[in-house]
Scaffold this active site. Structure first.
Site, PDB file in Angstrom:
ATOM      1  N   CYS A   3      10.106  -2.366  -4.683  1.00 39.55           N
ATOM      2  CA  CYS A   3       9.945  -3.230  -3.622  1.00 39.55           C
ATOM      3  C   CYS A   3      10.308  -4.450  -4.494  1.00 39.55           C
ATOM      4  O   CYS A   3      10.720  -4.952  -6.081  1.00 39.55           O
ATOM      5  CB  CYS A   3       8.593  -3.590  -3.279  1.00 39.55           C
ATOM      6  SG  CYS A   3       7.954  -2.641  -1.995  1.00 39.55           S
TER       7      CYS A   3
ATOM      8  N   GLU B 236       0.477  -1.461  -0.513  1.00 35.82           N
ATOM      9  CA  GLU B 236       0.043   0.001  -0.337  1.00 35.82           C
ATOM     10  C   GLU B 236       0.814   1.373  -0.190  1.00 35.82           C
ATOM     11  O   GLU B 236       0.554   2.415  -0.830  1.00 35.82           O
ATOM     12  CB  GLU B 236      -1.219  -0.128   1.000  1.00 35.82           C
ATOM     13  CG  GLU B 236      -1.471  -1.270   1.332  1.00 35.82           C
ATOM     14  CD  GLU B 236      -1.778  -2.008   1.815  1.00 35.82           C
ATOM     15  OE1 GLU B 236      -0.262  -2.823   2.122  1.00 35.82           O
ATOM     16  OE2 GLU B 236      -2.597  -3.448   2.182  1.00 35.82           O
TER      17      GLU B 236
ATOM     18  N   GLU C 188      15.614  -7.977 -21.986  1.00 35.25           N
ATOM     19  CA  GLU C 188      14.671  -8.403 -20.227  1.00 35.25           C
ATOM     20  C   GLU C 188      13.071  -8.828 -20.562  1.00 35.25           C
ATOM     21  O   GLU C 188      12.407  -8.474 -19.379  1.00 35.25           O
ATOM     22  CB  GLU C 188      15.687  -8.071 -19.123  1.00 35.25           C
ATOM     23  CG  GLU C 188      17.100  -8.021 -19.401  1.00 35.25           C
ATOM     24  CD  GLU C 188      17.335  -8.087 -18.522  1.00 35.25           C
ATOM     25  OE1 GLU C 188      16.974  -8.096 -17.440  1.00 35.25           O
ATOM     26  OE2 GLU C 188      18.813  -7.754 -18.180  1.00 35.25           O
TER      27      GLU C 188
ATOM     28  N   GLU D 135      28.463   1.037 -11.217  1.00 41.03           N
ATOM     29  CA  GLU D 135      27.407   1.588 -10.807  1.00 41.03           C
ATOM     30  C   GLU D 135      28.716   3.084 -10.743  1.00 41.03           C
ATOM     31  O   GLU D 135      29.728   2.398 -10.161  1.00 41.03           O
ATOM     32  CB  GLU D 135      26.749   1.484  -9.761  1.00 41.03           C
ATOM     33  CG  GLU D 135      26.105   2.376  -9.498  1.00 41.03           C
ATOM     34  CD  GLU D 135      26.165   3.997  -8.212  1.00 41.03           C
ATOM     35  OE1 GLU D 135      25.283   4.589  -8.069  1.00 41.03           O
ATOM     36  OE2 GLU D 135      27.731   3.566  -7.896  1.00 41.03           O
TER      37      GLU D 135
ATOM     38  N   LYS E  98      23.482   0.557  -0.097  1.00 42.24           N
ATOM     39  CA  LYS E  98      24.110  -1.501   0.699  1.00 42.24           C
ATOM     40  C   LYS E  98      23.610  -0.902   1.743  1.00 42.24           C
ATOM     41  O   LYS E  98      24.282  -0.313   2.350  1.00 42.24           O
ATOM     42  CB  LYS E  98      24.553  -1.852   0.671  1.00 42.24           C
ATOM     43  CG  LYS E  98      24.199  -2.328  -1.065  1.00 42.24           C
ATOM     44  CD  LYS E  98      22.762  -3.173  -1.213  1.00 42.24           C
ATOM     45  CE  LYS E  98      23.362  -3.409  -2.787  1.00 42.24           C
ATOM     46  NZ  LYS E  98      21.876  -4.000  -3.386  1.00 42.24           N
TER      47      LYS E  98
ATOM     48  N   HIS F 228      18.442   5.797 -11.673  1.00 34.36           N
ATOM     49  CA  HIS F 228      17.838   5.919 -10.260  1.00 34.36           C
ATOM     50  C   HIS F 228      17.217   6.493 -10.192  1.00 34.36           C
ATOM     51  O   HIS F 228      16.147   7.218 -10.040  1.00 34.36           O
ATOM     52  CB  HIS F 228      18.664   4.975  -8.911  1.00 34.36           C
ATOM     53  CG  HIS F 228      19.344   4.204  -9.311  1.00 34.36           C
ATOM     54  ND1 HIS F 228      20.584   3.883 -10.096  1.00 34.36           N
ATOM     55  CD2 HIS F 228      19.167   2.912  -8.766  1.00 34.36           C
ATOM     56  CE1 HIS F 228      21.043   3.328  -9.310  1.00 34.36           C
ATOM     57  NE2 HIS F 228      20.406   1.627  -9.399  1.00 34.36           N
TER      58      HIS F 228
ATOM     59  N   SER G  91      17.603  -4.772 -19.029  1.00 32.35           N
ATOM     60  CA  SER G  91      16.342  -4.356 -19.406  1.00 32.35           C
ATOM     61  C   SER G  91      16.541  -3.405 -19.995  1.00 32.35           C
ATOM     62  O   SER G  91      17.265  -2.049 -19.728  1.00 32.35           O
ATOM     63  CB  SER G  91      15.908  -4.129 -17.885  1.00 32.35           C
ATOM     64  OG  SER G  91      16.646  -3.854 -17.360  1.00 32.35           O
TER      65      SER G  91
ATOM     66  N   CYS H  84      26.231  -3.741  -9.190  1.00 28.51           N
ATOM     67  CA  CYS H  84      25.866  -2.784  -9.013  1.00 28.51           C
ATOM     68  C   CYS H  84      26.340  -1.353  -8.029  1.00 28.51           C
ATOM     69  O   CYS H  84      26.637  -2.150  -6.707  1.00 28.51           O
ATOM     70  CB  CYS H  84      24.176  -2.772  -8.355  1.00 28.51           C
ATOM     71  SG  CYS H  84      23.281  -3.097  -9.652  1.00 28.51           S
TER      72      CYS H  84
ATOM     73  N   TRP I  56      19.840 -12.130  -3.556  1.00 27.04           N
ATOM     74  CA  TRP I  56      18.647 -11.953  -3.353  1.00 27.04           C
ATOM     75  C   TRP I  56      17.202 -12.497  -3.221  1.00 27.04           C
ATOM     76  O   TRP I  56      16.457 -12.362  -3.916  1.00 27.04           O
ATOM     77  CB  TRP I  56      18.002 -10.831  -5.016  1.00 27.04           C
ATOM     78  CG  TRP I  56      19.013  -9.740  -4.905  1.00 27.04           C
ATOM     79  CD1 TRP I  56      20.244  -8.963  -3.563  1.00 27.04           C
ATOM     80  CD2 TRP I  56      19.117  -8.980  -5.857  1.00 27.04           C
ATOM     81  NE1 TRP I  56      20.540  -7.935  -4.209  1.00 27.04           N
ATOM     82  CE2 TRP I  56      20.207  -7.751  -5.838  1.00 27.04           C
ATOM     83  CE3 TRP I  56      18.774  -8.524  -7.139  1.00 27.04           C
ATOM     84  CZ2 TRP I  56      20.542  -6.657  -6.017  1.00 27.04           C
ATOM     85  CZ3 TRP I  56      19.287  -7.744  -7.696  1.00 27.04           C
ATOM     86  CH2 TRP I  56      20.038  -6.895  -7.305  1.00 27.04           C
TER      87      TRP I  56
HETATM   88  N1  GLN Z   1      20.897  -7.026 -16.349  1.00 28.71           N
HETATM   89  C1  GLN Z   1      19.968  -6.682 -15.315  1.00 28.71           C
HETATM   90  C2  GLN Z   1      18.340  -5.539 -15.686  1.00 28.71           C
HETATM   91  O1  GLN Z   1      19.082  -4.658 -16.471  1.00 28.71           O
HETATM   92  C3  GLN Z   1      20.740  -5.811 -13.932  1.00 28.71           C
HETATM   93  C4  GLN Z   1      20.048  -5.395 -13.348  1.00 28.71           C
HETATM   94  C5  GLN Z   1      20.653  -5.068 -11.841  1.00 28.71           C
HETATM   95  O2  GLN Z   1      21.845  -4.493 -12.599  1.00 28.71           O
HETATM   96  N2  GLN Z   1      19.905  -4.453 -10.380  1.00 28.71           N
HETATM   97  O3  GLN Z   1      17.844  -5.488 -15.354  1.00 28.71           O
HETATM   98 ZN    ZN Z   2      22.584  -2.607 -11.793  1.00 26.05          ZN
END
Ligand code: GLN
Ligand code: ZN
Length: 770
Positions: free
Chosen positions: A532, A21, A500, A681, A121, A710, A449, A659, A577
């Site tokens: 999330c 929510e 993707e 990153e 993180k 981001h 992606s 990342c 994950w």
């Molecule tokens: N290959 C993934 C994407 O492009 C990598 C994502 C990630 O590093 N969290 O979504």
């Molecule tokens: Zn990444």
């Protein structure tokens, strides 16, 4: 100040809501489809509903057992905004001395004119916090009263909550020096300026009826770059100062995610009222340390807040018995906030009943804490024998269940030899890849992606529900792949991706296609802000029943002469994950996953794929917090990546993607992965990573991200060209790749297309200058 600490508590509760929510409310506010008042109403309902739920589960309404752990975006940002600690570029957001809702979201997300706070993180979890920036002149002032309002809001319902804040030492240790700070400036030097504000706020919280306050100090379980003596000095100063105040709630300090080590007696000597220890991840303190607690209540974090397996109640009862003999007063808690686990196992009726019986999500963990508290609640202690034997029976059923240990998987692992982990030399590979791929200098690519449009999501959902046949679904996905390939050709990329579209999530997609995993329907946990993830459950031995990605990659490659990258998720990230079985070393589980991926790499190669990326964005995240444990982790994590990739031919270019910032600590490991190209990153941490790579003498291909995905902001060509120029100043140009800093799936097409056009333009411009 004299009120007793409750016998059972938790350090924090999921705040996103059982059906996400919070995400929906916040995103609709950002989109302008609801008002600040709507957002306040929804979040108030969420907070009150969680108090009601926790009360029903036995945490009690008037004993400070319930933490007020809600946050609209991030608890570190909350503390920064509470104390007005925002960097110079955001000072104009103050409105009459206060930082309100829009200011808060601007700090988190940036706007056209400015970069948001950096994100990184949170300890060894998949949660991300915003990094405060503190300089010598950053003003501190009470700029927001959300903490206070959570107390009064609950009090109106007759509930005494325990307000939570990041403690002053952790707050400063997690902060970075502001841009304008002189070299060598350390935010911890501002402790004396900050403490009076904490004291002031504590006074106000007491006046509002708070009996306890929770000050979180998890940074104390991590090896810091600040000398240990300085950290100890800061802890001593801070907590002597705060406990000296006469008008204040009783103070609980929490130290989740590891062991306090030598700081335990330091904290204990300050006179704080209660100290929480993470006894799941951390060690049991020595008898001397326990004695040093004196009258300070020990809040024993014995129920794991970070994974989803039922607690071994027999073992924990033993621990509590030991502690009760050695410390004055013992209370029971979770090891960490429950923000890392989903709400309720009962929301997953589709799960296999036996597997379900092994699991404890947040609500089940609350019940475990309440049960265990019967052992410490007054004298004589209550019996929990029945619950203990039920828990032991469940553990036994789990150990013996079919699929948990499979001989064919174990035999294959046992037969591995060192050559299975090693490729040809890099020189040999570079020559073979050059001949096969013929890429320009500063090649451009993306991380994998592309934006996941409403149509793509809906196609996946309809297929999942059975409203689309496999043929119809494949057709829609192929159309999307064709669009993404055409777009990249048009923009002028050198190494393409298929985008993707078929993946809901980079880990869950593989979990759904491998044996040994189960996925949930409502098991969401917060990753950052409104984002999330739904971790899969890795419960048994892992193997690959059939090829997973090959048909999509092969189709994408058939549409273009440019190389298309095959796209896999690496073993460490799949573990990081997911909720992972806790009955064998992680390295063993990682190698099982690696073997499944190794077969996928071989199948991609046979299908004509010349570049294969194995993403390991989580490599940094699982790094143990204490230096002494890091070597072992790096050895198994690096090995599992090598096992997954070392079967590739020299001409096949292996990429990896990592990342988030702060790679200094794992730069040797990045080298050890032996990937041909590593994208990292860097945009949001302003290319700090390239200086680390330079210092290391990193010799292979590297793509420091030049576009921060981001944030919705569109970076200009100038800005990205500057970042590429910076990269080639530190790393030889023949090694440098130009790419965004992460996947584009959370972005929209409009901003992405423009940003990518600028990115390709930036690469072309610097290429000409070379
Ligand atoms: N290959 C993934 C994407 O492009 C990598 C994502 C990630 O590093 N969290 O979504
Ligand atoms: Zn990444």
């Amino acid at each position: 100040m004299s009120s007793e600490f409750p016998a059972a508590t938790i350090i924090g509760y999921p705040r996103i809501g059982p059906r996400r929510e919070l995400k929906k409310a916040v995103e609709s506010y950002w989109a302008g489809t609801s008002t600040a008042a709507d957002l306040e109403r929804t979040t108030r309902e969420l907070r009150l509903a969680s108090y009601t739920r926790l009360t029903a589960l036995g945490l009690g309404g008037t004993t400070s057992a319930i933490p007020a752990s809600f946050s609209l975006y991030d608890q570190v940002l909350d503390t920064a905004v509470t104390f007005g600690a925002v960097p110079a570029r955001f000072q104009d957001l103050y409105d009459g001395g206060r930082l309100g809702l829009d200011a808060y979201f601007t700090l988190a997300r940036g706007d056209t004119g400015r970069q948001p706070l950096e994100m990184t993180k949170w300890f060894d979890t998949n949660y991300h916090y915003l990094v405060p920036e503190i300089g010598p002149d950053t003003p501190f002032t009470l700029a927001n009263d959300w903490t206070l309002r959570q107390v009064t809001e609950a009090a109106e319902q007759g509930i005494t909550v325990r307000p939570t804040l990041i403690g002053p030492v952790t707050f400063l240790l997690l902060s970075k020096a502001a841009d304008e700070a002189p070299a060598g400036f350390n935010p911890l030097g501002r402790l004396d300026d900050l403490l009076p504000l904490y004291a002031d706020l504590l006074g106000r919280l007491a006046a509002a009826g708070a009996e306890w306050v929770q000050l979180e100090e998890p940074a104390l379980v991590v090896d810091q770059t600040v000398p240990a003596a300085d950290v100890a000095g800061a802890v001593d100063t801070a907590y002597r100062f705060l406990t000296a105040a006469t008008e204040r709630p009783a103070v609980l300090v929490t130290t989740q995610y590891g062991s306090l080590g030598e700081l335990l007696p330091v904290l204990a000597a300050t006179g704080l009222d209660a100290l929480h220890l993470d006894l799941f991840k951390g060690d049991l303190p020595s008898a001397a340390d326990l004695a040093a607690l004196g009258t300070t209540t020990l809040v024993a974090g014995v129920v794991d807040g970070h994974n989803i397996w039922k607690t071994d109640l027999a073992a924990v009862a033993g621990t509590l018995a030991t502690l009760s003999g050695a410390a004055a007063r013992v209370r029971v808690a979770t090891s960490t906030s429950l923000q890392h686990v989903p709400h309720d196992v009962d929301d997953e009726p589709q799960l296999d009943a036996e597997l379900r019986s092994w699991l404890a999500f947040a609500d089940q963990k609350v019940a475990e804490v309440v049960t265990l508290s019967r052992l410490v609640d007054g004298l004589p202690a209550g019996s929990i024998d029945e619950e203990v034997s039920a828990a032991s029976a469940i553990l036994a059923s789990r150990a013996a269940a079919a699929g948990v240990r499979r001989p064919e998987v174990r035999d294959r692992l046992a037969a591995l030899t060192p050559s299975d982990f090693t490729r040809a030399t890099y020189e040999e590979r570079v020559a073979a890849q050059h001949a096969a791929l013929r890429l320009p200098v500063l090649p451009t690519t993306t991380i994998g992606s592309f934006p996941q449009t409403a149509e793509v999501r809906s196609a996946r959902a309809r297929f999942h529900r059975g409203d689309l046949t496999a043929e119809q679904y494949t057709l829609l996905m192929r159309e999307e792949i064709a669009r993404v390939i055409a777009l990249q050709e048009d923009l002028g990329f050198d190494v393409l991706v298929h985008g993707e579209p078929e993946r809901n999530d980079m880990v869950q997609y593989f979990a759904e296609n491998l044996d040994g995993f189960e996925v949930t329907v409502h098991g969401w946990v917060q990753s950052y802000g409104s984002r999330c993830t739904r971790p899969s459950i890795l419960w048994g031995d892992v193997s690959r029943p059939r090829a997973i990605t090959v048909l999509w990659a092969e189709y994408a490659q058939s549409l273009t002469d440019k190389p298309v990258k095959g796209m896999l998720t690496g073993p460490v990230t799949i573990l990081a994950w997911s909720f992972v079985r806790d009955d064998q070393p992680l390295g063993e589980t990682a190698n099982q996953v690696a073997l499944a991926l190794r077969d996928e790499v071989a199948d991609l190669e046979s299908a004509g794929i010349r570049v294969i990326q194995v993403d390991e964005p989580a490599l940094r995240e699982l790094l143990p917090l204490r230096g002494a444990l890091q070597a072992d982790y790096l050895a198994w994590s690096v090995n599992s990546f090598r096992l997954a990739t070392a079967g590739a031919a020299p001409a096949t270019q292996i990429h990896t993607h990592l990342c988030y910032s702060e790679f200094g600590a794992v730069i040797d490991a990045i080298d050890g992965l032996d990937a041909d190209v590593t994208s990292i990153e860097a945009a949001r941490s302003r290319m700090e990573v390239v200086t680390d790579l330079q210092a290391q003498g990193f010799g292979r291909g590297v793509g420091p991200g030049v576009y921060d995905i981001h944030s919705p902001r569109i970076p200009t060509e100038d800005e990205m060209a500057e970042l590429v120029e910076k990269a080639v100043r530190h790393v030889p140009a023949r090694q440098v790749w130009v790419n965004p800093d992460c996947g584009l799936k959370t972005r929209g097409y409009a901003e992405t297309t423009e940003s990518l056009r600028n990115l390709v333009g930036a690469a072309a411009r610097v290429r000409e200058q070379l």
